[in-house]
Each structure stands twice: as structure tokens, then as C-alpha cells.
Motif scaffolding. Structure first.
Motif: not given
Length: 122
Positions: A69-88
Motif C-alpha cells: 500500500t502506497i500513501s503520502r503525507d504532503n504536509a511532511k513531504n513524505t511518501v510511504y510503502l507498507q509492504m505486507n505478506s513479503l515474499k523472497p
């Protein structure tokens, strides 16, 4: 000076989760599409996810859809990438980027971070 700095990478077991962050400085990035790409050893860099300026629209590679899941917080100038169920096969260096126009086309991204390593063990 424009900078994108990724953080949050590391070593995780298969099935685990990580959250990547990308902080931007030197410019207001609310006007930019923000994206994540990755490059595995011996492979070309590929698109992972992107998010529109407002955060209202997101785009994902088929290989990560439903897990990342990608998300962003423009007030913080930051983007995130939540990575679940990770695979090799998610093991790669992950890069964040910013573009005025592009979503999936990496050649149209103007600014890039230095990358953060994500390693998923089986």
C-alpha cells in the motif's frame, strides 16, 4: 538542493512486513506524483507503486497488488510503502522517485532517492 531519502529497509522473514518511508527536501513535492521502484540483483529496475498528487489515486504492479500500500503525507513531504505478506522475490533495492507527469514510466521521473535494501528470507 533536492533530496529524496528512503528509510525502513531491512531483513525480514517471508510473510512479514516492512514500511518504507521517503522524505523529500529542497522542494515542495505536493505537485509531484510519487512512486516506488525496485531493482533485484541481475534484473532491471521495475515499477512497484505510484500515488497521485492528492493521494486519491494509486497504481500498483500486478506482483504487489493486494500486499503493498502506497500513501503520502504532503504536509511532511513524505511518501510511504507498507509492504505486507513479503515474499523472497520481493528482495531488492527499493527506490522512491518524484515526477511531474508520470506514474509507471520511470524515464519520466525527475528525482530519485539513493535506495534502501529490502531482503526477504525464506
Amino acid at each position: 538542493q533536492v533530496q529524496l531519502v528512503e528509510s525502513g529497509g531491512g531483513l525480514v522473514q517471508a510473510g512479514g512486513s516492512l514500511r518504507l518511508s521517503c522524505a523529500a527536501s529542497g522542494r515542495t513535492f505536493s505537485r509531484y506524483v510519487r512512486g516506488w521502484f525496485r531493482q533485484a540483483p541481475g534484473k532491471e529496475r521495475e515499477f512497484v507503486a505510484a500515488i497521485s498528487r492528492s493521494g486519491g489515486t494509486t497504481y500498483y504492479a500486478d506482483s504487489v497488488k493486494g500486499r503493498f500500500t502506497i500513501s503520502r503525507d504532503n504536509a511532511k513531504n513524505t511518501v510511504y510503502l507498507q509492504m505486507n505478506s513479503l515474499k523472497p522475490e520481493d528482495t531488492a533495492v527499493y527506490y522512491c522517485a518524484a515526477s511531474l507527469i508520470a506514474t509507471r514510466g520511470q524515464n519520466e521521473y525527475d528525482y530519485w532517492g539513493q535506495g534502501t535494501q529490502v531482503t526477504v528470507s525464506s
